[in-house]
Design a protein around this motif. Structure first.
Motif, PDB file in Angstrom:
ATOM      1  N   PHE A 114       8.386 163.316   6.108  1.00  0.00           N
ATOM      2  CA  PHE A 114       8.006 164.448   5.273  1.00  0.00           C
ATOM      3  C   PHE A 114       8.811 164.356   3.985  1.00  0.00           C
ATOM      4  O   PHE A 114      10.030 164.124   4.019  1.00  0.00           O
ATOM      5  CB  PHE A 114       8.318 165.776   5.968  1.00  0.00           C
ATOM      6  N   TYR A 115       8.134 164.546   2.842  1.00  0.00           N
ATOM      7  CA  TYR A 115       8.818 164.489   1.544  1.00  0.00           C
ATOM      8  C   TYR A 115       8.540 165.766   0.758  1.00  0.00           C
ATOM      9  O   TYR A 115       7.411 166.292   0.784  1.00  0.00           O
ATOM     10  CB  TYR A 115       8.306 163.296   0.730  1.00  0.00           C
ATOM     11  N   LYS A 116       9.553 166.255   0.075  1.00  0.00           N
ATOM     12  CA  LYS A 116       9.395 167.397  -0.822  1.00  0.00           C
ATOM     13  C   LYS A 116      10.260 167.173  -2.055  1.00  0.00           C
ATOM     14  O   LYS A 116      11.434 166.824  -1.928  1.00  0.00           O
ATOM     15  CB  LYS A 116       9.800 168.700  -0.133  1.00  0.00           C
ATOM     16  N   ASN A 117       9.645 167.317  -3.228  1.00  0.00           N
ATOM     17  CA  ASN A 117      10.347 167.103  -4.498  1.00  0.00           C
ATOM     18  C   ASN A 117      10.989 165.724  -4.558  1.00  0.00           C
ATOM     19  O   ASN A 117      12.120 165.563  -5.054  1.00  0.00           O
ATOM     20  CB  ASN A 117      11.402 168.196  -4.716  1.00  0.00           C
ATOM     21  N   GLY A 118      10.286 164.723  -4.046  1.00  0.00           N
ATOM     22  CA  GLY A 118      10.748 163.345  -4.156  1.00  0.00           C
ATOM     23  C   GLY A 118      11.859 162.955  -3.201  1.00  0.00           C
ATOM     24  O   GLY A 118      12.438 161.870  -3.346  1.00  0.00           O
ATOM     25  N   ARG A 119      12.179 163.823  -2.227  1.00  0.00           N
ATOM     26  CA  ARG A 119      13.255 163.535  -1.278  1.00  0.00           C
ATOM     27  C   ARG A 119      12.755 163.803   0.143  1.00  0.00           C
ATOM     28  O   ARG A 119      11.893 164.674   0.359  1.00  0.00           O
ATOM     29  CB  ARG A 119      14.464 164.442  -1.543  1.00  0.00           C
ATOM     30  N   PRO A 120      13.291 163.092   1.136  1.00  0.00           N
ATOM     31  CA  PRO A 120      12.923 163.429   2.508  1.00  0.00           C
ATOM     32  C   PRO A 120      13.251 164.889   2.818  1.00  0.00           C
ATOM     33  O   PRO A 120      14.281 165.407   2.368  1.00  0.00           O
ATOM     34  CB  PRO A 120      13.790 162.479   3.348  1.00  0.00           C
ATOM     35  N   GLY A 122      14.720 168.042   4.127  1.00  0.00           N
ATOM     36  CA  GLY A 122      16.025 168.297   4.733  1.00  0.00           C
ATOM     37  C   GLY A 122      17.171 167.589   4.047  1.00  0.00           C
ATOM     38  O   GLY A 122      18.339 167.875   4.341  1.00  0.00           O
ATOM     39  N   PHE A 123      16.858 166.644   3.122  1.00  0.00           N
ATOM     40  CA  PHE A 123      17.927 165.992   2.356  1.00  0.00           C
ATOM     41  C   PHE A 123      18.408 166.929   1.257  1.00  0.00           C
ATOM     42  O   PHE A 123      17.619 167.698   0.687  1.00  0.00           O
ATOM     43  CB  PHE A 123      17.406 164.706   1.712  1.00  0.00           C
ATOM     44  N   PRO A 124      19.713 166.901   0.939  1.00  0.00           N
ATOM     45  CA  PRO A 124      20.188 167.688  -0.201  1.00  0.00           C
ATOM     46  C   PRO A 124      19.625 167.122  -1.503  1.00  0.00           C
ATOM     47  O   PRO A 124      19.082 166.014  -1.539  1.00  0.00           O
ATOM     48  CB  PRO A 124      21.711 167.507  -0.117  1.00  0.00           C
ATOM     49  N   GLU A 125      19.761 167.876  -2.590  1.00  0.00           N
ATOM     50  CA  GLU A 125      19.217 167.437  -3.884  1.00  0.00           C
ATOM     51  C   GLU A 125      19.855 166.134  -4.341  1.00  0.00           C
ATOM     52  O   GLU A 125      19.217 165.318  -5.013  1.00  0.00           O
ATOM     53  CB  GLU A 125      19.423 168.526  -4.933  1.00  0.00           C
ATOM     54  N   THR A 126      21.112 165.936  -4.009  1.00  0.00           N
ATOM     55  CA  THR A 126      21.798 164.677  -4.315  1.00  0.00           C
ATOM     56  C   THR A 126      22.547 164.223  -3.062  1.00  0.00           C
ATOM     57  O   THR A 126      22.947 165.037  -2.234  1.00  0.00           O
ATOM     58  CB  THR A 126      22.808 164.847  -5.468  1.00  0.00           C
ATOM     59  N   GLY A 127      22.726 162.919  -2.956  1.00  0.00           N
ATOM     60  CA  GLY A 127      23.461 162.395  -1.814  1.00  0.00           C
ATOM     61  C   GLY A 127      22.638 162.397  -0.538  1.00  0.00           C
ATOM     62  O   GLY A 127      21.398 162.415  -0.570  1.00  0.00           O
ATOM     63  N   PHE A 128      23.327 162.413   0.577  1.00  0.00           N
ATOM     64  CA  PHE A 128      22.677 162.291   1.870  1.00  0.00           C
ATOM     65  C   PHE A 128      23.172 163.362   2.833  1.00  0.00           C
ATOM     66  O   PHE A 128      24.286 163.876   2.680  1.00  0.00           O
ATOM     67  CB  PHE A 128      22.960 160.905   2.476  1.00  0.00           C
ATOM     68  N   PRO A 129      22.367 163.673   3.835  1.00  0.00           N
ATOM     69  CA  PRO A 129      22.843 164.566   4.895  1.00  0.00           C
ATOM     70  C   PRO A 129      23.781 163.817   5.841  1.00  0.00           C
ATOM     71  O   PRO A 129      24.119 162.648   5.597  1.00  0.00           O
ATOM     72  CB  PRO A 129      21.547 164.979   5.599  1.00  0.00           C
ATOM     73  N   ALA A 130      24.160 164.468   6.943  1.00  0.00           N
ATOM     74  CA  ALA A 130      25.006 163.811   7.935  1.00  0.00           C
ATOM     75  C   ALA A 130      24.315 162.563   8.465  1.00  0.00           C
ATOM     76  O   ALA A 130      23.083 162.491   8.512  1.00  0.00           O
ATOM     77  CB  ALA A 130      25.298 164.776   9.078  1.00  0.00           C
ATOM     78  N   PRO A 131      25.073 161.539   8.850  1.00  0.00           N
ATOM     79  CA  PRO A 131      24.481 160.266   9.281  1.00  0.00           C
ATOM     80  C   PRO A 131      23.526 160.426  10.466  1.00  0.00           C
ATOM     81  O   PRO A 131      23.541 161.433  11.183  1.00  0.00           O
ATOM     82  CB  PRO A 131      25.704 159.431   9.682  1.00  0.00           C
ATOM     83  N   GLN A 132      22.713 159.400  10.658  1.00  0.00           N
ATOM     84  CA  GLN A 132      21.776 159.357  11.773  1.00  0.00           C
ATOM     85  C   GLN A 132      22.519 159.485  13.099  1.00  0.00           C
ATOM     86  O   GLN A 132      23.652 159.047  13.231  1.00  0.00           O
ATOM     87  CB  GLN A 132      20.984 158.040  11.748  1.00  0.00           C
ATOM     88  N   GLY A 133      21.822 160.064  14.053  1.00  0.00           N
ATOM     89  CA  GLY A 133      22.402 160.258  15.379  1.00  0.00           C
ATOM     90  C   GLY A 133      21.767 161.448  16.077  1.00  0.00           C
ATOM     91  O   GLY A 133      21.105 161.302  17.099  1.00  0.00           O
ATOM     92  N   PRO A 134      21.924 162.662  15.482  1.00  0.00           N
ATOM     93  CA  PRO A 134      21.395 163.850  16.165  1.00  0.00           C
ATOM     94  C   PRO A 134      19.922 164.142  15.884  1.00  0.00           C
ATOM     95  O   PRO A 134      19.355 165.044  16.506  1.00  0.00           O
ATOM     96  CB  PRO A 134      22.271 164.983  15.618  1.00  0.00           C
ATOM     97  N   TYR A 135      19.287 163.384  14.962  1.00  0.00           N
ATOM     98  CA  TYR A 135      17.943 163.758  14.527  1.00  0.00           C
ATOM     99  C   TYR A 135      16.851 163.296  15.507  1.00  0.00           C
ATOM    100  O   TYR A 135      15.854 163.980  15.705  1.00  0.00           O
ATOM    101  CB  TYR A 135      17.657 163.203  13.135  1.00  0.00           C
ATOM    102  N   TYR A 136      17.041 162.130  16.094  1.00  0.00           N
ATOM    103  CA  TYR A 136      16.031 161.590  17.010  1.00  0.00           C
ATOM    104  C   TYR A 136      15.824 162.540  18.194  1.00  0.00           C
ATOM    105  O   TYR A 136      16.782 162.878  18.893  1.00  0.00           O
ATOM    106  CB  TYR A 136      16.456 160.204  17.511  1.00  0.00           C
ATOM    107  N   THR A 137      14.572 162.977  18.377  1.00  0.00           N
ATOM    108  CA  THR A 137      14.198 163.962  19.401  1.00  0.00           C
ATOM    109  C   THR A 137      15.062 165.213  19.303  1.00  0.00           C
ATOM    110  O   THR A 137      15.293 165.899  20.294  1.00  0.00           O
ATOM    111  CB  THR A 137      14.256 163.379  20.830  1.00  0.00           C
TER     112      THR A 137
END
Length: 346
Positions: A114-120, A122-137
């Motif tokens: 899912f993308y909104k305003n050119g970013r995935p 749930g991503f912040p406007e700049t940078g990245f969210p917390a690393p992968q791990g808790p998102y799967y399922t």
């Protein structure tokens, strides 16, 4: 008589990845129309990369019909694009020439962002969210947000109401990334329903102001996962006879045809098939039991059942054309003689 809203849906001529197109025709029928009752229609191919402006007519030939649950008296009409004679498949029509076998079963795992305003989402406007791990399922606002699951559930209901063989959903490894699964008996049937499920998802997200990103590695060379469209496949022979010798011959054939498969498994796959993030290198072929880093993952159930059942090709990517993917898999399988064929040849 009832006036039905016929949504004619087709694939355009854009490369390397076609876009879905659709327009509505109103026709009267006594009841929900059959495929045989639906007329051919036309469109301006010069606006879809399928014709020149001085000869722009293209023909839409209905090939599958489903109810459209979102519209009153709605009908989803999947079409092949034909030349003006209505008999010759257009060069962009990949469905018309594929190998098909109703006894060949395909299950596609369609990943996307899912993308909104050119970013995935749930991503912040700049940078990245917390690393992968808790998102799967994952469950909970911090993992899946406040709108993604609502869209996914609505899409699931629409697909089921339309009669698509939708088999499940889950949040995927990266934030904002999800997956749905479609199963079909026959390459055309399975691929038709993937394209229709994609169409229904993209149409649904219009009202949420959200886009679907199918690119296989939208976040580039980062530690964020790319998106695949893993193809689970079996033939009647694989399900009913199989055997270790046949399986090993089949894997040898897939290794030999590696480049043919990669050529139709979706654009930019070199960005995704790096050997990292549970993918095999695009330059190699491998198989392994329960190995998510192999080109073809062999389920434990396949081995435990005497090398009978289904296999999972993990190389197709999320942008891939399921018609071409399924056809290439069948093409490679067809080069491997079964015990019955070998006995006849002897």
């Amino acid at each position: 008589m009832t006036k039905f809203k016929l949504e004619y849906i087709w694939l355009d001529g854009y490369k390397p990845t076609p876009n879905l197109r659709g327009k509505t025709l109103i026709k009267e029928f006594e009841s929900f129309p059959t495929l045989e009752q639906l007329p051919n229609w036309g469109f301006d191919g010069s606006s879809t990369q399928q014709a020149e402006g001085n000869s722009s007519d293209c023909v839409l030939k209905p090939v599958a019909v489903y109810p459209d649950p979102v519209r009153t008296n709605g009908v989803l009409v999947l079409c092949e694009v034909m030349m003006p004679d209505a008999k010759t498949p257009h060069p962009s029509n990949t469905r018309a020439t594929i190998l098909d076998d109703e006894d060949a079963w395909f299950g596609f795992e369609q990943e996307y962002f899912f993308y909104k305003n050119g970013r995935p989402l749930g991503f912040p406007e700049t940078g990245f969210p917390a690393p992968q791990g808790p998102y799967y399922t994952g469950v909970g606002y911090s993992n899946v947000g406040d709108i993604a699951r609502q869209i996914v559930e609505e899409h699931l209901d629409i697909c089921l109401a339309a009669g698509l063989n939708h088999e499940g959903v889950n949040a995927e490894v990266a934030k904002g990334q999800w997956e749905f699964q479609i199963f079909g008996k026959g390459s055309r049937k399975a691929a038709d329903e993937i394209w229709l499920a994609r169409y229904l998802m993209q149409r649904l997200t219009e009202k949420y102001g959200i886009d679907i990103e199918y690119h296989c590695k939208p976040l580039g060379d980062t530690d964020w996962n790319g998106s695949g469209m893993h193809a689970n496949f079996s033939t009647r022979y694989m399900r009913e006879v199989g055997g270790k010798a046949y399986f090993e011959s089949l894997m040898a054939a897939f290794a030999e045809a590696r480049e043919d498969h990669i050529a139709v498994y979706g654009p930019d796959n070199h960005m995704r098939l790096t050997g990292k993030h549970e993918t095999a290198s695009i330059h190699q072929f491998s198989w392994g039991v329960a190995d998510r880093g192999a080109s073809i993952r062999v389920p434990h159930s396949f081995v435990n059942n005497g090398y009978r059942g289904y296999l999972e090709d993990r190389r197709p990517n999320s942008q891939g054309d399921p018609y071409q993917i399924a056809s290439q898999i069948l093409k490679t399988i067809s080069t491997v003689p079964t015990d019955v064929e070998a006995q006849k040849a002897a």
